[in-house]
Design an enzyme around this catalytic site. Sequence first.
Site, short mmCIF file in Angstrom:
data_model
loop_
_atom_site.label_atom_id
_atom_site.label_comp_id
_atom_site.label_asym_id
_atom_site.label_seq_id
_atom_site.Cartn_x
_atom_site.Cartn_y
_atom_site.Cartn_z
CG HIS A 185 -0.10 -0.36 2.49
ND1 HIS A 185 -0.27 -1.63 2.87
CD2 HIS A 185 0.71 0.49 3.35
CE1 HIS A 185 0.65 -1.70 4.11
NE2 HIS A 185 0.98 -0.49 4.45
CD GLN A 252 -1.11 1.90 6.86
OE1 GLN A 252 -2.01 1.42 7.75
NE2 GLN A 252 0.06 1.71 7.08
CG ASP A 284 4.71 -3.45 5.83
OD1 ASP A 284 4.91 -4.06 6.94
OD2 ASP A 284 3.80 -2.85 5.11
CD GLU A 326 4.92 -7.81 8.59
OE1 GLU A 326 4.44 -7.73 9.71
OE2 GLU A 326 4.38 -7.39 7.65
CG HIS A 390 7.56 -2.48 14.48
ND1 HIS A 390 7.83 -3.48 13.82
CD2 HIS A 390 6.07 -2.00 13.73
CE1 HIS A 390 7.25 -3.64 12.61
NE2 HIS A 390 6.37 -2.80 12.54
CG ASP A 391 3.88 -4.84 13.99
OD1 ASP A 391 3.46 -3.66 14.10
OD2 ASP A 391 4.18 -5.21 12.83
C1 GLC Z 1 3.08 -4.47 8.91
C2 GLC Z 1 4.01 -3.58 10.03
C3 GLC Z 1 2.86 -2.75 10.75
C4 GLC Z 1 2.11 -2.25 9.97
C5 GLC Z 1 1.39 -2.90 8.85
C6 GLC Z 1 0.80 -2.18 7.83
O1 GLC Z 1 2.86 -5.44 9.46
O2 GLC Z 1 4.92 -4.31 10.68
O3 GLC Z 1 3.43 -2.09 11.84
O4 GLC Z 1 0.98 -1.77 10.68
O5 GLC Z 1 2.51 -3.71 8.28
O6 GLC Z 1 1.91 -1.40 6.90
C1 GLC Z 2 -1.49 -8.50 11.25
C2 GLC Z 2 -0.97 -8.62 9.99
C3 GLC Z 2 0.79 -8.25 10.21
C4 GLC Z 2 0.61 -6.91 10.78
C5 GLC Z 2 -0.01 -6.92 12.16
C6 GLC Z 2 -0.06 -5.75 12.84
O1 GLC Z 2 -1.05 -9.53 12.04
O2 GLC Z 2 -0.88 -10.04 9.52
O3 GLC Z 2 1.10 -8.26 8.79
O4 GLC Z 2 2.09 -6.53 11.25
O5 GLC Z 2 -1.38 -7.14 11.91
O6 GLC Z 2 -0.57 -5.72 13.91
#
Ligand code: GLC
Ligand code: GLC
Length: 635
Positions: A185, A252, A284, A326, A390-391
Site C-alpha cells: 500500500h 493506507q 511489509d 513479513e 515494533h508490532d
Molecule cells: C506491517 C507492519 C505494521 C504495519 C502494517 C501495515 O505489518 O509491521 O507495523 O501496521 O504492516 O503497513
Molecule cells: C496483522 C498482520 C501483520 C501486521 C500486524 C500488525 O497481524 O498480518 O502483517 O504486522 O497485523 O498488528
Amino acid sequence: MLTIAQQAAAARAFVRDRLAEAGTVLDDVLERRMDAHFERLYRHFTDVYGDRADCLEQLAAVVATAARAAAERSPDLRRLDAVREADPAWYLDHRMLGGVCYVDRYAGDLKGLRARIPYFRELGLTYLHLMPLFAAPAGDSDGGYAVSSYREVDPGLGTTAQLRDLAADLRAAGISLVVDFVFNHTSDEHEWALGAVAGDPRYEGFYRIHPDRTIPDLYERTTREVFPDDYPGSFVQLPDGRWIWSTFHRFQWDLNYANPAVFEAMAGEMLFLANVGVEVLRLDAAAFIWKELGTDCENRPEAHALIRAFNAVLAIAAPAVVFKSEAIVHPDRVAEYIDVDECRLSYNPLQMALIWDALATRDARLLSQALERRHATAPGTAWVNYVRSHDDIGWTFADEDAAELGIDGFEHRRFLNAFYVDRFPGSFARGVPFQENPRTGDARVSGTTASLAGVEAGDPHGVARVLLAHGVAMSTGGIPLLYLGDEVGQLNDHSYLAVPEHASDSRWVHRPAFPAARYAERDDPGTDAGAVFAGLRRLIAVRRSIPELAGGALVGFETHDPHVLGYQRPGVERTVLVLANLSDGPRVVAAERFAALPETAQELLTEAEVHLREGLVLPPLGFVWLRVQRAADGS
Ligand code: GLC
Ligand code: GLC
C-alpha cells in the site's frame, strides 16, 4: 507446444528488440545475469499477467527499469554485488546479529543515528533495520508504514543523501542496512493516490476503487479485519463516494497488482532503495498483495509469483540485496514465502509467540514441537528470530499442533491474552491489549520485553526471563534480532496515551524513546538494566565463537520434562545442546537423558566442564549451551 525455456528465449528476444528501439543495450554483466534469471522472471511474470495481450510489452518495461537502475548503481554497490554473488549465503553466518529501531525515537535523526554506529559495533550488530523513515502524512502514519514517497526521507529525519551516506558508513562498520519495502500500500498522500483521487486514469488503475458497495460487500464476506479498532472492513469511502481498498488504516491504500504498471512502478521504487545502499528489504505485509474474490485475500499464489518476479528483478539489477518476508500468518503459510528465489529471510513469528507461551505456562512443549516440526527451512534460507518487534504479539500457532498436545487453541489464546495483560492471577506480565475484537474474541498483546517478562512487576525472575528468551532466539539459528533498548531492559512507556495520533494504538507502548537512564546504568550489574545488558553481552560474545550456531539445522532433544526445553544444533564433529528451564523452581535433567552422549561437555556460557553422568541441575529460568562431541555414528 513450446517449452518454458523456448518461450522465455522468444520473450527475451522480444524484450531485447524493445530495449534496442529505446537505445538501451545491456552490458556483459547484465547479459550474464539475464542468462541466469530472465527465465524465472518471465515465468512468474506470465503466471500473473500471461493472459494479457500486452504481457511482453509490460515485461519489456520492467526489464528497462531494471537496466536503468543497474546503470545507476554506484561503483561501491557494484563491488558489493560481486562479493555477494560469490558468497550468496552471507547472512547464514553465526556472527550475524540484527538490531531494529526508529530513527527519531532512538537517535533524533539520521545524524544522531550515525553517531551511534560505535555503539552498534560495540554491541556486535551486523544488520540494522531502520523503521520506516520515508515521507509520510503528518500525524498518524502507522509509524511511517503509510509511505508518501519511497524516494524522500522524512524531512524531520534528514535527507536521502544522508541515508545513502549512512548506508555506506554502516557497511564500512560491517553492518548491513535493512529498510522496509512497503509494497502492499501507499499513503493517501502519495502522488499516485492524489492522482487517483483527482481522476487521472493511470493512477486510478494503481488502486482498487469501486463506485459503490456492491463489490466491497462481496469481498468483505471473506476478508479479515487487521485493525478493527480503527475501522471495520477492508474498504474506506472517498470524498466523492467511491470505495477504495484499504486493508490496514484508512490512510493506507492497497496497490492493485492486477495492473502490471503497478508492478513496474514498484520495481522502480524497490531498485531505488537498493541503490541507496539497502542490503535487506523487509517485505511489509507480504501476505496481502493479491486479492481474489471469495478468499481471505491473503497468501494467494499470485502473491508468491509477484514476490518471485520482484526477486528476479533484484537478482538482475542489484544482486547484493535479499528479501525478508513479513508474513504474520498461519505457520504453514509463513513457510511458503521462504525460498532462495523468493524470500531468503523470514521473520519467525511462531517461535516468537511460543517463547512467550512457554514463559507464561512454564511448559515448553508447544515450543519444542514447533522447533522439531516447523523449524527446518530450505538450504540457503534463514529465520530472523526475534523476541518481540515494533508490532504486537499475535498467537499465530496452528490449532492443529496445539490439539495434539490436548490444548484448545481458542481457549489457550484467551489465556495468553489475559496473562500478558495482567488479567490472570499471579501474572508477572505488564502488557497492554491490542485490537481486542469483541465480535471474534480476537486480541493481541503489546509491551516491551522487560515489561512482559516480569521486570516491570519486580518479579524475581524477570531478568532471567529476558535472558532466556534471547538465549533461545540466539541459539536456534538464522539471524537473531534485538529491539534496541531491550538490551538494557527498557520498560513500557505509557506516554503515547497523551499523543492524539498514537493514543488508540497500544503498540506505541513498546516503542519508547531512547531509554537514556537505563543506558546510563548498563555497566552497573546491580541494576536491572546492567544485569540484562551483561547477560546479553555474554550471549552475543559467546555466540560469535560457536560456528555450530550458523544456519538453521536443528534436532530435538527429549528431556522428558515439560518444564525443560531441549534442542541440539549439530556441527560437523560436535553438537551444541541447549537446555532451558521454564519453571520458577530448579529442575534436574537426569543422567539417563545424556546416556547417548560422551561423559563430559563444555558449558559455553560459563566455560565450565559438565559431567553429564551426574545429571544436570538447572536453576529457575536457567539455561545452558553445552558443546558435546558427536558420536561416531553421527548422532
Ligand atoms: C506491517 C507492519 C505494521 C504495519 C502494517 C501495515 O505489518 O509491521 O507495523 O501496521 O504492516 O503497513
Ligand atoms: C496483522 C498482520 C501483520 C501486521 C500486524 C500488525 O497481524 O498480518 O502483517 O504486522 O497485523 O498488528
